[in-house]
Scaffold this motif. Sequence first.
Motif, PDB file in Angstrom:
ATOM      1  N   TYR A 137      44.574  58.045  37.185  1.00 48.38           N
ATOM      2  CA  TYR A 137      43.556  56.893  37.625  1.00 48.38           C
ATOM      3  C   TYR A 137      42.336  57.668  37.946  1.00 48.38           C
ATOM      4  O   TYR A 137      42.336  58.744  38.658  1.00 48.38           O
ATOM      5  CB  TYR A 137      43.983  55.943  38.630  1.00 48.38           C
ATOM      6  CG  TYR A 137      43.224  54.999  38.895  1.00 48.38           C
ATOM      7  CD1 TYR A 137      43.520  53.559  37.922  1.00 48.38           C
ATOM      8  CD2 TYR A 137      42.545  54.540  39.968  1.00 48.38           C
ATOM      9  CE1 TYR A 137      42.635  52.600  38.054  1.00 48.38           C
ATOM     10  CE2 TYR A 137      41.680  53.473  40.178  1.00 48.38           C
ATOM     11  CZ  TYR A 137      41.939  52.384  39.233  1.00 48.38           C
ATOM     12  OH  TYR A 137      41.247  51.255  39.557  1.00 48.38           O
ATOM     13  N   LYS A 139      38.742  56.385  39.817  1.00 50.15           N
ATOM     14  CA  LYS A 139      37.860  55.656  40.321  1.00 50.15           C
ATOM     15  C   LYS A 139      36.213  55.656  40.014  1.00 50.15           C
ATOM     16  O   LYS A 139      36.230  56.756  39.562  1.00 50.15           O
ATOM     17  CB  LYS A 139      38.015  56.010  41.914  1.00 50.15           C
ATOM     18  CG  LYS A 139      39.057  55.399  42.562  1.00 50.15           C
ATOM     19  CD  LYS A 139      39.138  55.656  44.116  1.00 50.15           C
ATOM     20  CE  LYS A 139      40.591  55.053  44.773  1.00 50.15           C
ATOM     21  NZ  LYS A 139      40.301  55.267  46.282  1.00 50.15           N
ATOM     22  N   GLU A 157      42.809  38.933  35.382  1.00 49.56           N
ATOM     23  CA  GLU A 157      41.790  39.175  34.515  1.00 49.56           C
ATOM     24  C   GLU A 157      40.414  38.709  35.591  1.00 49.56           C
ATOM     25  O   GLU A 157      40.642  37.561  35.989  1.00 49.56           O
ATOM     26  CB  GLU A 157      41.705  38.271  33.180  1.00 49.56           C
ATOM     27  CG  GLU A 157      40.530  38.886  32.497  1.00 49.56           C
ATOM     28  CD  GLU A 157      40.473  37.799  31.211  1.00 49.56           C
ATOM     29  OE1 GLU A 157      39.862  38.005  30.106  1.00 49.56           O
ATOM     30  OE2 GLU A 157      40.984  36.647  31.194  1.00 49.56           O
ATOM     31  N   ARG A 161      37.581  41.846  32.508  1.00 51.00           N
ATOM     32  CA  ARG A 161      38.378  43.074  32.719  1.00 51.00           C
ATOM     33  C   ARG A 161      39.868  42.750  33.303  1.00 51.00           C
ATOM     34  O   ARG A 161      39.763  41.937  34.012  1.00 51.00           O
ATOM     35  CB  ARG A 161      37.694  44.038  33.937  1.00 51.00           C
ATOM     36  CG  ARG A 161      36.449  44.495  33.436  1.00 51.00           C
ATOM     37  CD  ARG A 161      35.951  45.406  34.600  1.00 51.00           C
ATOM     38  NE  ARG A 161      34.625  45.886  34.474  1.00 51.00           N
ATOM     39  CZ  ARG A 161      33.991  46.978  33.920  1.00 51.00           C
ATOM     40  NH1 ARG A 161      35.158  47.742  33.583  1.00 51.00           N
ATOM     41  NH2 ARG A 161      32.945  47.457  33.452  1.00 51.00           N
ATOM     42  N   TRP A 162      40.850  43.703  32.867  1.00 47.51           N
ATOM     43  CA  TRP A 162      42.084  43.342  33.367  1.00 47.51           C
ATOM     44  C   TRP A 162      42.439  44.322  34.522  1.00 47.51           C
ATOM     45  O   TRP A 162      42.053  45.449  34.723  1.00 47.51           O
ATOM     46  CB  TRP A 162      43.076  43.485  32.325  1.00 47.51           C
ATOM     47  CG  TRP A 162      43.267  42.393  31.321  1.00 47.51           C
ATOM     48  CD1 TRP A 162      42.606  42.108  30.099  1.00 47.51           C
ATOM     49  CD2 TRP A 162      43.984  41.182  31.434  1.00 47.51           C
ATOM     50  NE1 TRP A 162      42.758  40.962  29.757  1.00 47.51           N
ATOM     51  CE2 TRP A 162      43.767  40.084  30.466  1.00 47.51           C
ATOM     52  CE3 TRP A 162      44.947  40.892  32.619  1.00 47.51           C
ATOM     53  CZ2 TRP A 162      44.514  39.058  30.467  1.00 47.51           C
ATOM     54  CZ3 TRP A 162      45.442  39.697  32.310  1.00 47.51           C
ATOM     55  CH2 TRP A 162      45.244  38.543  31.306  1.00 47.51           C
ATOM     56  N   TYR A 163      42.983  43.518  35.453  1.00 52.13           N
ATOM     57  CA  TYR A 163      43.482  44.452  36.673  1.00 52.13           C
ATOM     58  C   TYR A 163      44.876  44.413  36.935  1.00 52.13           C
ATOM     59  O   TYR A 163      45.634  43.102  36.611  1.00 52.13           O
ATOM     60  CB  TYR A 163      42.633  43.873  37.889  1.00 52.13           C
ATOM     61  CG  TYR A 163      41.316  44.081  37.930  1.00 52.13           C
ATOM     62  CD1 TYR A 163      40.774  45.424  38.582  1.00 52.13           C
ATOM     63  CD2 TYR A 163      40.591  43.275  37.302  1.00 52.13           C
ATOM     64  CE1 TYR A 163      39.337  45.437  38.350  1.00 52.13           C
ATOM     65  CE2 TYR A 163      39.036  43.477  37.221  1.00 52.13           C
ATOM     66  CZ  TYR A 163      38.608  44.490  37.743  1.00 52.13           C
ATOM     67  OH  TYR A 163      37.261  44.980  37.668  1.00 52.13           O
ATOM     68  N   LEU A 165      47.761  44.400  39.690  1.00 51.14           N
ATOM     69  CA  LEU A 165      48.115  44.354  40.979  1.00 51.14           C
ATOM     70  C   LEU A 165      49.469  45.085  41.404  1.00 51.14           C
ATOM     71  O   LEU A 165      50.551  44.675  40.755  1.00 51.14           O
ATOM     72  CB  LEU A 165      48.285  42.896  41.517  1.00 51.14           C
ATOM     73  CG  LEU A 165      46.774  42.010  41.246  1.00 51.14           C
ATOM     74  CD1 LEU A 165      47.148  40.447  41.525  1.00 51.14           C
ATOM     75  CD2 LEU A 165      45.687  42.674  41.584  1.00 51.14           C
ATOM     76  N   LYS A 176      46.988  46.514  45.897  1.00 53.33           N
ATOM     77  CA  LYS A 176      46.028  47.248  45.455  1.00 53.33           C
ATOM     78  C   LYS A 176      45.663  46.631  44.010  1.00 53.33           C
ATOM     79  O   LYS A 176      46.744  46.164  43.344  1.00 53.33           O
ATOM     80  CB  LYS A 176      46.059  48.539  45.593  1.00 53.33           C
ATOM     81  CG  LYS A 176      45.840  49.170  47.002  1.00 53.33           C
ATOM     82  CD  LYS A 176      46.126  50.769  46.994  1.00 53.33           C
ATOM     83  CE  LYS A 176      46.281  51.326  48.123  1.00 53.33           C
ATOM     84  NZ  LYS A 176      46.237  52.751  48.178  1.00 53.33           N
ATOM     85  N   ALA A 177      44.472  46.601  43.680  1.00 55.75           N
ATOM     86  CA  ALA A 177      43.966  46.377  42.370  1.00 55.75           C
ATOM     87  C   ALA A 177      43.586  47.536  41.464  1.00 55.75           C
ATOM     88  O   ALA A 177      42.700  48.243  42.056  1.00 55.75           O
ATOM     89  CB  ALA A 177      42.932  45.293  42.394  1.00 55.75           C
ATOM     90  N   TRP A 178      44.007  47.663  40.323  1.00 54.26           N
ATOM     91  CA  TRP A 178      43.961  48.932  39.663  1.00 54.26           C
ATOM     92  C   TRP A 178      43.120  48.550  38.264  1.00 54.26           C
ATOM     93  O   TRP A 178      44.034  47.734  37.348  1.00 54.26           O
ATOM     94  CB  TRP A 178      45.039  49.682  39.055  1.00 54.26           C
ATOM     95  CG  TRP A 178      45.943  50.013  40.490  1.00 54.26           C
ATOM     96  CD1 TRP A 178      46.956  49.082  41.051  1.00 54.26           C
ATOM     97  CD2 TRP A 178      46.018  50.996  41.315  1.00 54.26           C
ATOM     98  NE1 TRP A 178      47.301  49.734  42.272  1.00 54.26           N
ATOM     99  CE2 TRP A 178      46.998  50.876  42.557  1.00 54.26           C
ATOM    100  CE3 TRP A 178      45.237  52.253  41.419  1.00 54.26           C
ATOM    101  CZ2 TRP A 178      47.085  51.891  43.329  1.00 54.26           C
ATOM    102  CZ3 TRP A 178      45.369  53.289  42.383  1.00 54.26           C
ATOM    103  CH2 TRP A 178      46.643  52.920  43.329  1.00 54.26           C
ATOM    104  N   GLY A 179      42.144  48.996  38.086  1.00 58.93           N
ATOM    105  CA  GLY A 179      41.345  48.532  36.737  1.00 58.93           C
ATOM    106  C   GLY A 179      42.080  49.391  35.388  1.00 58.93           C
ATOM    107  O   GLY A 179      42.280  50.487  35.382  1.00 58.93           O
ATOM    108  N   ILE A 211      38.515  39.861  42.312  1.00 59.71           N
ATOM    109  CA  ILE A 211      39.595  40.654  42.219  1.00 59.71           C
ATOM    110  C   ILE A 211      40.206  41.321  43.706  1.00 59.71           C
ATOM    111  O   ILE A 211      41.358  41.606  43.794  1.00 59.71           O
ATOM    112  CB  ILE A 211      39.563  41.851  41.320  1.00 59.71           C
ATOM    113  CG1 ILE A 211      40.982  42.498  40.558  1.00 59.71           C
ATOM    114  CG2 ILE A 211      38.787  42.861  41.893  1.00 59.71           C
ATOM    115  CD1 ILE A 211      41.926  41.539  40.046  1.00 59.71           C
TER     116      ILE A 211
END
Length: 303
Positions: A137, A139, A157, A161-163, A165, A176-179, A211
């Motif tokens: 990942y 950032k 979404e 963009r999709w994230y 969780l 946490k939210a991860w792109g 998000i």
Amino acid sequence: MSKKAGYLRRYLEVIRQIRHQPYIGLDELVEKVRGVMAYYDDEGNVGVSKRTILRDLQEIRDTLDIGIEHCRSRKGYYIPQDEQADFDLEHVLEILDLYSRPLPSFVYPEKRKARGAEHLLPLINAIKKQCTVQFVYRKFDLTQEQLRKVQPCALKEFKGRWYLLAMEVGDKGKMKAWGLDRISDLQMTRELFDKDPAFTVGRSYQDCFGIFAREDIPTEEVVLSFDPVGGSYIETFPLHTTQETILKTDAEIRIRLHVKVTYDFIMELLSQTQNVTVVAPVHLRATLRNLYEQASIRHANQP
């Protein structure tokens, strides 16, 4: 259409036909999928037969973990309701559909597309099987990539963009939210985990715009005033599920919503500066005024 895109397109069409016509028989399923594929597959790269569809059904079960079942009494295939309610499958199919379909020359989609859609299917599979995943990942504010291992719980979404969780292994209790556009080298591990039954996207994000679900920020009543043009737009594309129109005249459309005033929400209001005026709360109006003043100073200082 390439073979890889054709296979994906066919899988999506099998799922869609069964969703739209529960208990569809094998012969009819083959004919409907064949008809759709003939429309897209000008080069004949992907064939459709009973054997093909039966193999597709098994691969969909194994790869996507979508429990397509066959009802002997009704002689057809269906997807159980609990499977369909697990996530917004239809919307995910629409996204993947765009990636598998060659668009005609007269269709002009947005060229600025977020990356990461290729991770949707494996992450859906990992979420349903409750398998820990790991990925590299990056950032936005860091140049160094980091290896992360997480317990995936949901996909969300926001603004194209999709994230993902997920809870990071070793950091229990914090979602946490991860792109997906910043994920690479995604791998599913053999480590299973028990999903927190108290967590649902609907409950965690019901008062949020965006998000980030900030538990430390209270939900507030926000009243916004728009000019007629901006108000008409916001009525057809609401900011939040709680939005309601409380005043509508020839000069103004006023709405009320109950949300957390997060960074994402403030950025959304800034994007509509020309049309919106904050009526309440007062601190939100002050925040926007301060941001306007800072922007004005920056632009005034430019040579």
